[in-house]
Design a protein around this motif. Structure first.
Motif, PDB file in Angstrom:
ATOM      1  N   LEU A 195       0.842  -1.112  -0.126  1.00 10.08           N
ATOM      2  CA  LEU A 195      -0.001  -0.015   0.002  1.00 10.08           C
ATOM      3  C   LEU A 195       0.719   1.269  -0.219  1.00 10.08           C
ATOM      4  N   GLY A 196       1.927   1.188   0.861  1.00 12.28           N
ATOM      5  CA  GLY A 196       2.714   2.408   0.939  1.00 12.28           C
ATOM      6  C   GLY A 196       3.313   2.790  -0.401  1.00 12.28           C
ATOM      7  N   GLY A 197       3.944   1.859  -1.215  1.00 11.44           N
ATOM      8  CA  GLY A 197       4.479   2.192  -2.531  1.00 11.44           C
ATOM      9  C   GLY A 197       3.568   2.791  -3.564  1.00 11.44           C
ATOM     10  N   LEU A 198       2.371   2.308  -3.459  1.00 10.80           N
ATOM     11  CA  LEU A 198       1.343   3.038  -4.263  1.00 10.80           C
ATOM     12  C   LEU A 198       1.081   4.399  -3.963  1.00 10.80           C
ATOM     13  N   ILE A 199       0.952   4.628  -2.443  1.00 15.02           N
ATOM     14  CA  ILE A 199       0.597   5.721  -1.795  1.00 15.02           C
ATOM     15  C   ILE A 199       1.742   7.029  -2.385  1.00 15.02           C
ATOM     16  N   ILE A 200       2.853   6.573  -2.494  1.00 15.38           N
ATOM     17  CA  ILE A 200       4.174   7.410  -2.520  1.00 15.38           C
ATOM     18  C   ILE A 200       4.077   7.498  -4.232  1.00 15.38           C
ATOM     19  N   ILE A 201       3.637   6.578  -4.927  1.00 14.75           N
ATOM     20  CA  ILE A 201       3.376   6.988  -6.475  1.00 14.75           C
ATOM     21  C   ILE A 201       2.534   8.100  -6.794  1.00 14.75           C
TER      22      ILE A 201
END
Length: 434
Positions: free
Chosen positions: A405-411
């Motif tokens: 989830l965190g990686g998608l939020i960053i992008i």
């Protein structure tokens, strides 16, 4: 041959400034020693208490003093001779390490001794870092600042790859007292670069440390949209994409291999940062550094998402070894996890090179120390927020969910914020503007 060499790290800062070279060598050796002490204190605390909570509280207890030291150290660096500020803070850092070694040799160590001395050490070292980073643009030409930042990536890689492993070996075979004493020797090298510097007083209007100095820095930051946005982007990346707190559980529960897997994953991040610095030649030629920051952080977010997918595959039992025992390592997925984490370390380091260069080139000298102090607080505080995010979400959901989830939020967030700030995307290193 020359074209090939141009892909490697630019060593021009060493040739351009012997003073920078001495400071870099001293900082690298001292940083390695600092890693010895950080890991040794954690091991020492666990031996005294048997509590992982007590170990975690070392970082928590030092957070507020570190924030204060970063902000106040930046004010000091903007009001007084930066060489003297760094020397005084380095002396306090060295003194706390000497006292730590003395307590260990006398076998008088207690939980509160370890807490107190680690806090003093961390706070004083934060002031050293703020003053030292504000000094760098006064030692080398502006066009060599990216190369100088890449050399800092080499320092980070050496510290994180070699420091923890060396600390573990020293504690196991020589004991805590010898480990702290070796740090005293390495920490002394910090004076190598600082003592030989000339007096470096800030240029421009000097504001005495205090509330007015803080307000002055805040007023500048409110107008400096490029600098402000890079701070925000870094906080986003570190809050939602810092899986370090998950590594012990990942090694024990998902990927197997226990502490060895934890060490491999941690070293992979540092190895990526180190290699990206080694091959950082083209990075120094990038002029649109705002765009470079955006792309580097998006790659970082993608690699963290990939790490979550690897953990998800492990949770589904993919490539699981046919072996007896719950801790049998899933070698295939460990290698996959190490590779994507190496990419994350490389991307984070490239972003750091651009962010540090922008900060040093675009911020006026009179306020550079205060902004460096804020930069250090952001860099050090973000991972602590990341540990809270990852630990909480992993407890509520699953180990693979926070990085996915965190990686998608960053992008998503980084793409949106940079798109809303065209001035940041068009930032030109040849004409730096805060």
């Amino acid at each position: 041959m020359s074209a090939r060499r141009s892909h490697f790290i630019d060593l021009s800062p060493f040739r351009a400034s012997p003073a920078f070279t001495r400071m870099w060598i001293g900082s690298t050796l001292a940083g390695l020693g600092g890693q010895l002490t950080i890991v040794a204190i954690m091991l020492h605390m666990y031996e005294l208490t048997g509590s992982t909570f007590a170990v975690a509280m070392i970082a928590v207890a030092g957070l507020a003093p570190m924030v204060v030291a970063g902000l106040y150290g930046g004010m000091l660096a903007d009001a007084f001779d930066r060489r003297r500020v760094a020397l005084v803070a380095a002396t306090i850092t060295l003194g706390s390490t000497v006292l730590l070694a003395g307590v260990a040799w006398a076998q008088l160590e207690t939980v509160w001794w370890l807490y107190a001395l680690s806090i003093v050490n961390s706070a004083a070292n934060t002031v050293v870092m703020a003053a030292r980073q504000a000094i760098v643009p006064r030692l080398i030409p502006r066009e060599l600042l990216p190369a100088a930042s890449a050399l800092n990536g080499i320092t980070f890689g050496i510290m994180v790859m070699a420091g923890p492993a060396l600390a573990g070996v020293l504690v196991a075979f020589a004991g805590y007292a010898w480990t702290y004493s070796i740090d005293v020797v390495l920490m002394s090298s910090l004076f190598l670069g600082l003592w030989t510097l000339p007096s470096i007083r800030p240029e421009g209007v000097i504001v005495r440390p205090g509330l007015e100095s803080l307000r002055d820095g805040w007023r500048f930051l409110k107008k400096a949209s490029n600098i402000r946005l890079q701070f925000i982007l870094d906080i986003i990346a570190m809050t939602f994409g810092q899986p370090l707190a998950l590594f012990p559980a990942v090694g024990a529960v998902l990927l197997g291999g226990g502490p060895i897997t934890t060490g491999v994953l941690t070293a992979s991040v540092a190895a990526g940062a180190f290699l990206s610095s080694v091959f950082s030649g083209p990075v120094g030629r990038v002029r649109r550094q705002g765009l470079g920051i955006e792309r580097a952080i998006i790659v970082y977010g993608g690699s963290i998402t990939a790490f979550g997918l690897v953990l998800g595959a492990a949770a589904l039992g993919w490539f699981a070894p046919v072996s007896v025992g719950e801790t049998a390592p899933n070698v295939t997925l460990i290698i996959a996890a190490a590779l994507v984490l190496a990419v994350s370390g490389a991307a984070d380091n490239v972003s750091s090179i651009f962010r540090s260069t922008m900060l040093q080139a675009a911020v006026p000298d009179a306020i550079r120390g205060r902004l460096q102090g804020v930069f250090i607080v952001v860099v050090a505080g973000g991972p602590r927020l990341g540990a809270l995010y990852a630990g909480t979400l992993a407890t509520l959901a699953a180990l693979w969910f926070p990085p996915l989830l965190g990686g998608l939020i960053i992008i998503g967030l980084v793409s949106l914020l940079v798109r809303l700030s065209p001035r940041f995307r068009t930032y030109d290193a040849a004409h730096p503007a805060p």
